[in-house]
Design an enzyme around this catalytic site. Structure first.
Site, PDB file in Angstrom:
ATOM      1  N   HIS A 110       0.857  -1.183   0.000  1.00  0.00           N
ATOM      2  CA  HIS A 110       0.000   0.000   0.000  1.00  0.00           C
ATOM      3  C   HIS A 110       0.894   1.234   0.000  1.00  0.00           C
ATOM      4  O   HIS A 110       2.109   1.144   0.173  1.00  0.00           O
ATOM      5  CB  HIS A 110      -0.939  -0.007   1.212  1.00  0.00           C
ATOM      6  CG  HIS A 110      -0.252   0.069   2.540  1.00  0.00           C
ATOM      7  ND1 HIS A 110       0.629  -0.896   2.969  1.00  0.00           N
ATOM      8  CD2 HIS A 110      -0.316   0.996   3.535  1.00  0.00           C
ATOM      9  CE1 HIS A 110       1.076  -0.583   4.174  1.00  0.00           C
ATOM     10  NE2 HIS A 110       0.520   0.568   4.531  1.00  0.00           N
ATOM     11  N   HIS A 156       1.306   3.871   2.008  1.00  0.00           N
ATOM     12  CA  HIS A 156       1.699   4.622   3.190  1.00  0.00           C
ATOM     13  C   HIS A 156       3.218   4.822   3.153  1.00  0.00           C
ATOM     14  O   HIS A 156       3.959   3.964   2.646  1.00  0.00           O
ATOM     15  CB  HIS A 156       1.287   3.898   4.467  1.00  0.00           C
ATOM     16  CG  HIS A 156      -0.120   4.209   4.877  1.00  0.00           C
ATOM     17  ND1 HIS A 156      -0.865   3.385   5.701  1.00  0.00           N
ATOM     18  CD2 HIS A 156      -0.923   5.268   4.574  1.00  0.00           C
ATOM     19  CE1 HIS A 156      -2.069   3.920   5.885  1.00  0.00           C
ATOM     20  NE2 HIS A 156      -2.123   5.049   5.211  1.00  0.00           N
ATOM     21  N   ASP A 213       5.734   4.575   5.118  1.00  0.00           N
ATOM     22  CA  ASP A 213       6.717   3.626   5.657  1.00  0.00           C
ATOM     23  C   ASP A 213       6.878   2.376   4.798  1.00  0.00           C
ATOM     24  O   ASP A 213       7.667   1.490   5.141  1.00  0.00           O
ATOM     25  CB  ASP A 213       6.403   3.254   7.111  1.00  0.00           C
ATOM     26  CG  ASP A 213       5.010   2.693   7.319  1.00  0.00           C
ATOM     27  OD1 ASP A 213       4.153   2.875   6.437  1.00  0.00           O
ATOM     28  OD2 ASP A 213       4.771   2.055   8.365  1.00  0.00           O
ATOM     29  N   HIS A 214       6.167   2.317   3.671  1.00  0.00           N
ATOM     30  CA  HIS A 214       6.319   1.173   2.764  1.00  0.00           C
ATOM     31  C   HIS A 214       6.817   1.568   1.376  1.00  0.00           C
ATOM     32  O   HIS A 214       7.100   0.693   0.560  1.00  0.00           O
ATOM     33  CB  HIS A 214       4.989   0.425   2.652  1.00  0.00           C
ATOM     34  CG  HIS A 214       4.585  -0.225   3.926  1.00  0.00           C
ATOM     35  ND1 HIS A 214       4.805  -1.565   4.198  1.00  0.00           N
ATOM     36  CD2 HIS A 214       4.021   0.287   5.042  1.00  0.00           C
ATOM     37  CE1 HIS A 214       4.369  -1.836   5.414  1.00  0.00           C
ATOM     38  NE2 HIS A 214       3.893  -0.727   5.949  1.00  0.00           N
ATOM     39  N   HIS A 218      -7.013  -2.356   5.725  1.00  0.00           N
ATOM     40  CA  HIS A 218      -6.214  -1.314   6.367  1.00  0.00           C
ATOM     41  C   HIS A 218      -6.935   0.018   6.184  1.00  0.00           C
ATOM     42  O   HIS A 218      -8.086   0.057   5.735  1.00  0.00           O
ATOM     43  CB  HIS A 218      -4.809  -1.307   5.758  1.00  0.00           C
ATOM     44  CG  HIS A 218      -3.804  -0.530   6.536  1.00  0.00           C
ATOM     45  ND1 HIS A 218      -3.742  -0.539   7.909  1.00  0.00           N
ATOM     46  CD2 HIS A 218      -2.805   0.308   6.120  1.00  0.00           C
ATOM     47  CE1 HIS A 218      -2.746   0.246   8.313  1.00  0.00           C
ATOM     48  NE2 HIS A 218      -2.183   0.779   7.248  1.00  0.00           N
ATOM     49  N   ASP A 273       0.176  -4.717   7.617  1.00  0.00           N
ATOM     50  CA  ASP A 273      -0.737  -3.576   7.717  1.00  0.00           C
ATOM     51  C   ASP A 273      -2.179  -3.972   7.436  1.00  0.00           C
ATOM     52  O   ASP A 273      -2.761  -3.627   6.408  1.00  0.00           O
ATOM     53  CB  ASP A 273      -0.289  -2.454   6.778  1.00  0.00           C
ATOM     54  CG  ASP A 273       0.978  -1.789   7.270  1.00  0.00           C
ATOM     55  OD1 ASP A 273       0.949  -0.576   7.517  1.00  0.00           O
ATOM     56  OD2 ASP A 273       2.000  -2.479   7.409  1.00  0.00           O
TER      57      ASP A 273
END
Length: 309
Positions: free
Chosen positions: A62, A64, A66-67, A140, A211
């Site tokens: 996804h 976000h 932090d990915h 999520h 997540d």
């Protein structure tokens, strides 16, 4: 044929000095597949001396931060070497916009083709020689998917004594039988592979889930995985916080492994930054109480994935 999973980062939300953000690299012989690309991914690749130019495809769970914050560096890094093959990037909606805007704003020099595919429905998203990778929906705060890498079943074991009994001479005809081709014996009879081969053997399976809320359908997707990499972001006492943020606890990851059946190893990942290295032992303890074959992923840990036979 070797199959290995390299843990490039294990953290969630923010990088820590010894814990980069979540990323896992799968190597099947010389071909590399990257799952997520959090901050620090490029550093771990270099520390492990992995040949990033061999990355065939990147799979994003996804969008976000932090990915995906490690992706621009990976794209620019790949331009520092000669690359003839295109790089495929697969992920849920918005991944194409993220890649395009990063290239435009950072004025990236890219000397190879980038193919971006957005996932609109679950199913197979990538196929290679004798394997495929499929995506399935997670739950999520924005569209998110899990991934399963699965090899095709392998031919059964060849029984030379059966071939000899059926008067098939040793040599090229044996190879043909092992490759699934019928042959003619020395006395003129047709001999079929199933007459001299055992039952087909399971290929290897790797699953990646992060997540998401815990929900029953995950288990059926990851069943029989040789390695199941799954987030275990919080301890049991923070279950309500996990639900609110649409994450799962280490205990819930272990429950999924039990429900799935056939899981050989569960590797926890995507830890909350609230946990120090010492505190992570609590996550492991809670998961192992339910699924004993659980380990803590560590940055730059390597997990060989073997054939079960």
């Amino acid at each position: 044929m070797n199959l290995e999973a390299f843990i490039l980062g294990t953290g969630g939300m923010m990088p820590l000095p010894n814990r980069f953000l979540t990323s896992v690299l799968l190597r099947r012989e010389g071909e590399l597949f990257l799952f997520d690309g959090g901050e620090g991914t490029q550093v771990s690749l270099r520390k492990l001396n992995l040949r990033w130019k061999k990355i065939s495809a990147i799979f994003i769970s996804h969008t976000h931060a932090d990915h995906v914050t490690g992706l621009p560096g990976i794209l620019m890094l790949s331009s520092q070497v000669d690359r003839d093959d295109p790089l495929t990037i697969i992920g849920p909606p918005k991944i194409a916009e993220y890649i395009e805007s990063s290239r435009r704003v950072l004025d990236m020099y890219i000397n190879y083709d980038i193919v971006v595919k957005e996932i609109t429905e679950p199913g197979i998203v990538y196929e290679g020689e004798h394997f495929h990778i499929r995506a399935f929906p997670l739950r999520h705060t924005k569209p998110c998917v899990g991934y399963v890498f699965e090899e095709d079943p392998r031919p059964g074991a060849f029984h030379p004594e059966k071939a000899e009994a059926l008067k098939v001479p040793r040599g090229p005809l044996w190879s043909k039988l092992q490759n699934g081709e019928p042959v003619v014996s020395s006395d003129g009879a047709m001999v079929y592979p199933e007459q001299v081969m055992g039952e087909k053997r399971k290929g290897r399976k790797f699953s990646y889930v992060t997540d998401t809320l815990a929900f029953p359908e995950i288990a059926s997707e990851v069943a029989n995985s040789d390695l199941f990499v799954c987030e275990g972001m919080f301890e049991r006492d923070l279950l309500e916080s996990a639900k609110e943020k649409k994450h799962m606890t280490a205990e819930q990851a272990a429950q999924i492994a039990v429900q799935a059946g056939g899981i050989k190893k569960l590797a926890l990942i995507h830890y909350s930054p609230r946990y120090t290295e010492h505190n992570l032992k609590q996550l492991l303890k809670e998961a192992q109480a339910i699924f004993p074959d659980t380990v803590l992923s560590r940055d730059r840990a390597v997990f060989p994935i073997e054939y079960e036979d």
